[in-house]
Design an enzyme around this catalytic site. Structure first.
Site, PDB file in Angstrom:
ATOM      1  N   HIS A  60      22.723  -5.158 -21.477  1.00  0.00           N
ATOM      2  CA  HIS A  60      22.595  -3.982 -22.232  1.00  0.00           C
ATOM      3  C   HIS A  60      22.229  -2.785 -21.187  1.00  0.00           C
ATOM      4  CE1 HIS A  60      22.350  -5.910 -26.705  1.00  0.00           C
ATOM      5  NE2 HIS A  60      23.017  -6.541 -25.856  1.00  0.00           N
ATOM      6  N   GLU A  62      19.983  -0.646 -21.552  1.00  0.00           N
ATOM      7  CA  GLU A  62      18.449  -0.482 -21.677  1.00  0.00           C
ATOM      8  C   GLU A  62      17.785  -1.413 -21.036  1.00  0.00           C
ATOM      9  OE1 GLU A  62      19.384   0.110 -26.195  1.00  0.00           O
ATOM     10  OE2 GLU A  62      20.455  -1.043 -24.434  1.00  0.00           O
ATOM     11  N   CYS A  90      18.544  -2.279 -29.965  1.00  0.00           N
ATOM     12  CA  CYS A  90      18.601  -3.381 -30.815  1.00  0.00           C
ATOM     13  C   CYS A  90      17.280  -4.101 -30.596  1.00  0.00           C
ATOM     14  CB  CYS A  90      19.695  -4.381 -30.013  1.00  0.00           C
ATOM     15  SG  CYS A  90      19.343  -4.976 -28.642  1.00  0.00           S
ATOM     16  N   CYS A  93      16.556  -5.076 -26.993  1.00  0.00           N
ATOM     17  CA  CYS A  93      16.078  -4.013 -26.051  1.00  0.00           C
ATOM     18  C   CYS A  93      14.625  -3.380 -26.562  1.00  0.00           C
ATOM     19  CB  CYS A  93      17.070  -2.917 -25.844  1.00  0.00           C
ATOM     20  SG  CYS A  93      18.609  -3.774 -25.032  1.00  0.00           S
TER      21      CYS A  93
END
Length: 178
Positions: A60, A62, A90, A93
Site C-alpha cells: 500500500h 502509505e 484502510c 495503514c
C-alpha cells in the site's frame, strides 16, 4: 478541512501524491499515492500502490511511504511528520500511522468500503490507543476521487471484454467513493 481551507503546502503535497497515484495506475495498480514530509515540509518518503506487481499484500502507498520516511530519518518514530495520501487509509495503514507516531494525516477521497479514518472506524483518533493523529480530509478530494473512478471504470470495461467461452471476472469496484 476542505479544499477551501487547505493551505498551499497541503495542496502541493496532495498534487505530488496524485502524481504517484498516476504512476500506480500506469502500472496497473489501484491509483493511490502517498507522501511523508517532516516538520520543515521536506519530503522524506513517498509511495504508490505496488500490491499487484510485487504480489505483496503490504504494498500500500502509505506503508511504502512510511518505510521510506523511517529509512530517511533513521528511526521508526515519525513524530513531527505529516502523511498525505489520495485515499482514506484502510485499517492496516491507519494502524501503521498510529504505530509510527505520525503527527498528522491529510487525505483526499473517502473510502466508505474500507476506510478506517472516519468511514468504517476512526483508528487514527481512537482515544483508547496510545497515539492519536490530527486528521484533515478533503484536500483535492474531487481530483483524488476522479482518478479512482476513471481507473475502475476502465477496469470494468476491460473485464467485460473477455475471450469467448470464458466468463468475465467480477470487477473490483474499488472504493465506494471511486
Amino acid at each position: 478541512m476542505s479544499d477551501v481551507d487547505a493551505d498551499a503546502r497541503d495542496v502541493a503535497m496532495m498534487q505530488r501524491a496524485l502524481a504517484l497515484a498516476a504512476e500506480a495506475a500506469a502500472a496497473g495498480e489501484v491509483p493511490v499515492g502517498a507522501v511523508v514530509v517532516d516538520d520543515t515540509g521536506r519530503v522524506i518518503g513517498e509511495g504508490r500502490n505496488t500490491r499487484e506487481g510485487d504480489r505483496d499484500p503490504l504494498g500500500h502507498a502509505e506503508i511504502l511511504a512510511i518505510a521510506a520516511a523511517s529509512r530517511a530519518l533513521g528511526r521508526w518514530r515519525l513524530s513531527g511528520c505529516t502523511l498525505y495520501v489520495t485515499l482514506e487509509p484502510c485499517f492496516m495503514c491507519a494502524g501503521a500511522l498510529v504505530n509510527a507516531r505520525v503527527d498528522r494525516l491529510v487525505f483526499g477521497a473517502t473510502d466508505p468500503k474500507a476506510g478506517a479514518v472516519g468511514s468504517l472506524a476512526d483508528v487514527c483518533r481512537d482515544p483508547r490507543l496510545n497515539h492519536r493523529l490530527v486528521v484533515d480530509t478533503g484536500v483535492l478530494a474531487d481530483d483524488c476521487g476522479a482518478v479512482l473512478k476513471a481507473f475502475f471504470k476502465t477496469r470494468r470495461q476491460k473485464a467485460a471484454v473477455t475471450p469467448t467461452g470464458s466468463p468475465p471476472s467480477p470487477p473490483d469496484d474499488g472504493p465506494a467513493s471511486a
